[in-house]
Enzyme design. Structure first.
Site, PDB file in Angstrom:
ATOM      1  N   LYS A  22      37.638  12.184 -10.425  1.00 43.14           N
ATOM      2  CA  LYS A  22      38.156  12.094 -11.807  1.00 43.14           C
ATOM      3  C   LYS A  22      37.602  13.221 -12.675  1.00 43.14           C
ATOM      4  O   LYS A  22      38.334  13.875 -13.414  1.00 43.14           O
ATOM      5  CB  LYS A  22      37.790  10.729 -12.449  1.00 43.14           C
ATOM      6  N   ARG A  97      36.712   0.628 -18.525  1.00 38.53           N
ATOM      7  CA  ARG A  97      36.075   0.203 -17.278  1.00 38.53           C
ATOM      8  C   ARG A  97      36.343  -1.273 -17.001  1.00 38.53           C
ATOM      9  O   ARG A  97      35.996  -1.771 -15.950  1.00 38.53           O
ATOM     10  CB  ARG A  97      34.596   0.384 -17.527  1.00 38.53           C
ATOM     11  N   ARG A 133      27.266  15.317  -3.794  1.00 37.73           N
ATOM     12  CA  ARG A 133      27.547  15.824  -5.149  1.00 37.73           C
ATOM     13  C   ARG A 133      26.274  16.353  -5.812  1.00 37.73           C
ATOM     14  O   ARG A 133      25.210  15.770  -5.717  1.00 37.73           O
ATOM     15  CB  ARG A 133      28.129  14.726  -6.029  1.00 37.73           C
ATOM     16  N   ARG A 165      22.555  13.308  -9.055  1.00 38.36           N
ATOM     17  CA  ARG A 165      22.442  12.236 -10.053  1.00 38.36           C
ATOM     18  C   ARG A 165      21.642  11.079  -9.462  1.00 38.36           C
ATOM     19  O   ARG A 165      21.841  10.739  -8.301  1.00 38.36           O
ATOM     20  CB  ARG A 165      23.851  11.743 -10.429  1.00 38.36           C
ATOM     21  N   ARG A 176      27.925   0.503  -7.291  1.00 38.35           N
ATOM     22  CA  ARG A 176      28.959   1.040  -8.198  1.00 38.35           C
ATOM     23  C   ARG A 176      30.355   0.736  -7.649  1.00 38.35           C
ATOM     24  O   ARG A 176      31.274   0.426  -8.412  1.00 38.35           O
ATOM     25  CB  ARG A 176      28.757   2.548  -8.380  1.00 38.35           C
TER      26      ARG A 176
HETATM   27  P1  AP5 Z   1      33.692  13.786  -9.197  1.00 39.61           P
HETATM   28  O1  AP5 Z   1      34.804  14.577  -9.797  1.00 39.61           O
HETATM   29  O2  AP5 Z   1      32.320  13.938  -9.760  1.00 39.61           O
HETATM   30  O3  AP5 Z   1      34.106  12.242  -9.077  1.00 39.61           O
HETATM   31  P2  AP5 Z   1      34.262  11.129 -10.212  1.00 39.61           P
HETATM   32  O4  AP5 Z   1      35.474  10.328  -9.859  1.00 39.61           O
HETATM   33  O5  AP5 Z   1      34.214  11.744 -11.570  1.00 39.61           O
HETATM   34  O6  AP5 Z   1      32.973  10.254  -9.886  1.00 39.61           O
HETATM   35  P3  AP5 Z   1      31.821   9.646 -10.808  1.00 39.61           P
HETATM   36  O7  AP5 Z   1      30.768   9.183  -9.817  1.00 39.61           O
HETATM   37  O8  AP5 Z   1      31.376  10.574 -11.872  1.00 39.61           O
HETATM   38  O9  AP5 Z   1      32.524   8.433 -11.407  1.00 39.61           O
HETATM   39  P4  AP5 Z   1      31.877   7.198 -11.976  1.00 39.61           P
HETATM   40  O10 AP5 Z   1      33.052   6.562 -12.602  1.00 39.61           O
HETATM   41  O11 AP5 Z   1      31.128   6.346 -11.015  1.00 39.61           O
HETATM   42  O12 AP5 Z   1      30.701   7.738 -12.927  1.00 39.61           O
HETATM   43  P5  AP5 Z   1      30.599   7.892 -14.503  1.00 39.61           P
HETATM   44  O13 AP5 Z   1      29.878   9.140 -14.780  1.00 39.61           O
HETATM   45  O14 AP5 Z   1      31.906   7.633 -15.166  1.00 39.61           O
HETATM   46  O15 AP5 Z   1      33.648  14.162  -7.624  1.00 39.61           O
HETATM   47  C1  AP5 Z   1      32.663  13.606  -6.775  1.00 39.61           C
HETATM   48  C2  AP5 Z   1      32.288  14.642  -5.695  1.00 39.61           C
HETATM   49  O16 AP5 Z   1      33.420  14.868  -4.865  1.00 39.61           O
HETATM   50  C3  AP5 Z   1      31.875  16.009  -6.267  1.00 39.61           C
HETATM   51  O17 AP5 Z   1      30.829  16.538  -5.473  1.00 39.61           O
HETATM   52  C4  AP5 Z   1      33.148  16.874  -6.107  1.00 39.61           C
HETATM   53  O18 AP5 Z   1      32.835  18.248  -5.913  1.00 39.61           O
HETATM   54  C5  AP5 Z   1      33.773  16.248  -4.859  1.00 39.61           C
HETATM   55  N1  AP5 Z   1      35.227  16.316  -4.857  1.00 39.61           N
HETATM   56  C6  AP5 Z   1      36.061  16.123  -5.920  1.00 39.61           C
HETATM   57  N2  AP5 Z   1      37.346  16.247  -5.532  1.00 39.61           N
HETATM   58  C7  AP5 Z   1      37.310  16.511  -4.187  1.00 39.61           C
HETATM   59  C8  AP5 Z   1      38.331  16.743  -3.205  1.00 39.61           C
HETATM   60  N3  AP5 Z   1      39.637  16.725  -3.516  1.00 39.61           N
HETATM   61  N4  AP5 Z   1      37.952  16.977  -1.916  1.00 39.61           N
HETATM   62  C9  AP5 Z   1      36.620  16.993  -1.573  1.00 39.61           C
HETATM   63  N5  AP5 Z   1      35.620  16.794  -2.468  1.00 39.61           N
HETATM   64  C10 AP5 Z   1      35.969  16.550  -3.760  1.00 39.61           C
HETATM   65  O19 AP5 Z   1      29.667   6.619 -14.886  1.00 39.61           O
HETATM   66  C11 AP5 Z   1      28.299   6.587 -14.542  1.00 39.61           C
HETATM   67  C12 AP5 Z   1      27.680   5.321 -15.111  1.00 39.61           C
HETATM   68  O20 AP5 Z   1      27.761   5.341 -16.570  1.00 39.61           O
HETATM   69  C13 AP5 Z   1      28.358   4.008 -14.720  1.00 39.61           C
HETATM   70  O21 AP5 Z   1      27.890   3.525 -13.468  1.00 39.61           O
HETATM   71  C14 AP5 Z   1      27.953   3.096 -15.901  1.00 39.61           C
HETATM   72  O22 AP5 Z   1      26.629   2.655 -15.755  1.00 39.61           O
HETATM   73  C15 AP5 Z   1      28.031   4.043 -17.097  1.00 39.61           C
HETATM   74  N6  AP5 Z   1      29.362   4.059 -17.742  1.00 39.61           N
HETATM   75  C16 AP5 Z   1      30.219   5.120 -17.829  1.00 39.61           C
HETATM   76  N7  AP5 Z   1      31.329   4.787 -18.492  1.00 39.61           N
HETATM   77  C17 AP5 Z   1      31.193   3.478 -18.833  1.00 39.61           C
HETATM   78  C18 AP5 Z   1      32.048   2.544 -19.501  1.00 39.61           C
HETATM   79  N8  AP5 Z   1      33.274   2.909 -19.953  1.00 39.61           N
HETATM   80  N9  AP5 Z   1      31.588   1.287 -19.660  1.00 39.61           N
HETATM   81  C19 AP5 Z   1      30.365   0.903 -19.223  1.00 39.61           C
HETATM   82  N10 AP5 Z   1      29.512   1.734 -18.566  1.00 39.61           N
HETATM   83  C20 AP5 Z   1      29.936   3.009 -18.367  1.00 39.61           C
END
Ligand code: AP5
Length: 219
Positions: A22, A97, A133, A165, A176
């Site tokens: 994402k 979420r 990552r 991270r 997660r």
């Molecule tokens: P990446 O693009 O980083 O993936 P992502 O989907 O953004 O994954 P996240 O882990 O950031 O999502 P998340 O929803 O768990 O975390 P968030 O920060 O929102 O890609 C991942 C890897 O794959 C990278 O190395 C990339 O290079 C690789 N890649 C990408 N595309 C590829 C492809 N096509 N082929 C091969 N490799 C590829 O949330 C973190 C924490 O914050 C949560 O756990 C929670 O505690 C809190 N939080 C955030 N938002 C909320 C909310 N709205 N409500 C409550 N708590 C929240």
């Protein structure tokens, strides 16, 4: 780099499991559409790094892979989407979420969403991606095998340190994924019922997926 074009107001949500890509895609698509990429995860990590009150409340929950309470996230997010640079549209990455967050967004005039992009990718691939990552404090994303920075450990874009991270440890990733399945995945059906869902197969080359998303959201 994806070519930028003039596009009418576009308010998008990117929905999918951790590691679905994402954030990677939101950077590309936001650049192409000329709208801000709003990641609640990046915003919360900035609060944790800055040791703000919100950061102190969120830190342990994030490290355990649990959701931060809705009232805290909603206050932060609503302020952000009311900012001037979001007046022409935005991409929400990591929000909503759960159903209460989706309903709170829907209740705001600025929350009238045009499309919800649902990232489809299998769990094994997600675990592989998150194990490799690395990212910098500004949220620029790399992968040790597939997308390494030009200089090891240093961000190509801002020279910041690139590191793992804390919530990408394997047992936290498993939690997660469980939280995603329980709280967030049901939103696909919610947005389907509103006719907003576009499903994107999110494996294969990053650039190819970007083009698929751009083609679908511009229809
Ligand atoms: P990446 O693009 O980083 O993936 P992502 O989907 O953004 O994954 P996240 O882990 O950031 O999502 P998340 O929803 O768990 O975390 P968030 O920060 O929102 O890609 C991942 C890897 O794959 C990278 O190395 C990339 O290079 C690789 N890649 C990408 N595309 C590829 C492809 N096509 N082929 C091969 N490799 C590829 O949330 C973190 C924490 O914050 C949560 O756990 C929670 O505690 C809190 N939080 C955030 N938002 C909320 C909310 N709205 N409500 C409550 N708590 C929240």
């Amino acid at each position: 780099m994806v070519e930028r074009s003039e596009t009418p107001l576009m308010r998008l949500i990117f929905l999918g499991p951790p590691g679905a890509g994402k954030g990677t895609q939101a950077d590309q698509v936001a650049g192409a559409l000329g709208v801000p990429h709003i990641s609640t995860g990046d915003m919360l990590r900035a609060h944790v790094a800055g040791q703000t009150t919100l950061g102190r409340q969120a830190s342990a929950l994030m490290q355990a892979g649990e959701l931060v309470p809705d009232d805290l996230v909603l206050a932060m997010l609503m302020d952000r989407i009311d900012a001037e640079d979001a007046a022409g549209g935005f991409i929400l990455d990591g929000f909503p979420r759960n159903l209460p967050q989706a309903l709170a967004l829907q209740a705001k005039p600025v929350g009238a969403i045009d499309r919800v992009v649902a990232f489809i990718v299998d769990e094994e691939e997600v675990v592989r991606r998150l194990a490799g990552r690395r990212s910098c404090s500004h949220g620029h994303i790399y992968h040790v095998d597939d997308r390494p920075p030009l200089r090891a450990g240093v961000c190509d874009l801002d020279g910041e340190v690139v590191e793992q991270r804390p919530d990408d440890a394997e047992e936290v990733v498993r939690n997660r994924l469980a939280v995603y399945a329980r709280e967030t995945e049901p939103l696909i059906r919610f947005y389907e019922s509103l006719g907003l869902i576009i499903e994107i197969k999110a494996s294969g080359p990053v650039e190819h997926i970007t083009q698929q998303i751009l083609g679908a959201v511009r229809l």
